[in-house]
Scaffold this motif. Structure first.
Motif, PDB file in Angstrom:
ATOM      1  N   LEU A  28      -2.864   5.370  -6.570  1.00  0.00           N
ATOM      2  CA  LEU A  28      -2.663   4.622  -7.814  1.00  0.00           C
ATOM      3  C   LEU A  28      -1.949   5.421  -8.895  1.00  0.00           C
ATOM      4  O   LEU A  28      -1.359   4.837  -9.802  1.00  0.00           O
ATOM      5  N   VAL A  29      -2.008   6.752  -8.837  1.00  0.00           N
ATOM      6  CA  VAL A  29      -1.500   7.594  -9.917  1.00  0.00           C
ATOM      7  C   VAL A  29      -0.453   8.555  -9.371  1.00  0.00           C
ATOM      8  O   VAL A  29      -0.688   9.237  -8.369  1.00  0.00           O
ATOM      9  N   ASP A  30       0.682   8.625 -10.028  1.00  0.00           N
ATOM     10  CA  ASP A  30       1.687   9.631  -9.698  1.00  0.00           C
ATOM     11  C   ASP A  30       1.547  10.751 -10.728  1.00  0.00           C
ATOM     12  O   ASP A  30       1.731  10.529 -11.925  1.00  0.00           O
ATOM     13  N   PRO A  31       1.199  11.957 -10.292  1.00  0.00           N
ATOM     14  CA  PRO A  31       0.920  13.027 -11.251  1.00  0.00           C
ATOM     15  C   PRO A  31       2.128  13.440 -12.084  1.00  0.00           C
ATOM     16  O   PRO A  31       1.965  13.972 -13.180  1.00  0.00           O
ATOM     17  N   ILE A  32       3.337  13.194 -11.618  1.00  0.00           N
ATOM     18  CA  ILE A  32       4.521  13.567 -12.384  1.00  0.00           C
ATOM     19  C   ILE A  32       4.726  12.607 -13.555  1.00  0.00           C
ATOM     20  O   ILE A  32       5.189  12.996 -14.621  1.00  0.00           O
ATOM     21  N   ASN A  33       4.370  11.347 -13.392  1.00  0.00           N
ATOM     22  CA  ASN A  33       4.572  10.344 -14.439  1.00  0.00           C
ATOM     23  C   ASN A  33       3.439  10.287 -15.449  1.00  0.00           C
ATOM     24  O   ASN A  33       3.529   9.553 -16.415  1.00  0.00           O
ATOM     25  N   THR A  34       2.372  11.009 -15.226  1.00  0.00           N
ATOM     26  CA  THR A  34       1.263  11.029 -16.168  1.00  0.00           C
ATOM     27  C   THR A  34       1.147  12.418 -16.769  1.00  0.00           C
ATOM     28  O   THR A  34       1.531  13.412 -16.162  1.00  0.00           O
TER      29      THR A  34
END
Length: 88
Positions: A28-34
């Motif tokens: 659910l989460v892309d660490p680069i975009n957060t």
């Protein structure tokens, strides 16, 4: 239970839980975009995945260790089974 079996009984289930958490969170989460502090540490996407896995594993291992501690043998002078139950 010997010490090696006790450690394996804590680390193996917590490893499996960490694997599941890794899949669920990063599906659910892309660490680069957060923003999670990875920019300040100059971590790659794979570095964030690895760090998060070890954090998940540590949290699950702490939970398993608490369970083992609480499910351990009763203190001297206290019954092993609740009142009203019979042991074989």
């Amino acid at each position: 239970m010997n010490a090696m079996r006790l450690v394996a009984g804590i680390l193996w289930p917590s490893f499996l839980v960490a694997c599941g958490m890794e899949v669920l969170v990063f599906a659910l989460v892309d660490p680069i975009n957060t923003f999670c502090g990875a920019d300040a540490l100059r971590m790659s996407r794979q570095g964030v995945y690895t760090g998060a896995f070890f954090v998940f594993w540590l949290m699950a291992a702490a939970s398993s260790a608490c369970t083992v501690l609480l499910a351990g043998p009763a203190m001297p002078g206290q019954p092993d089974a609740p009142a009203g139950t019979t042991s074989p």
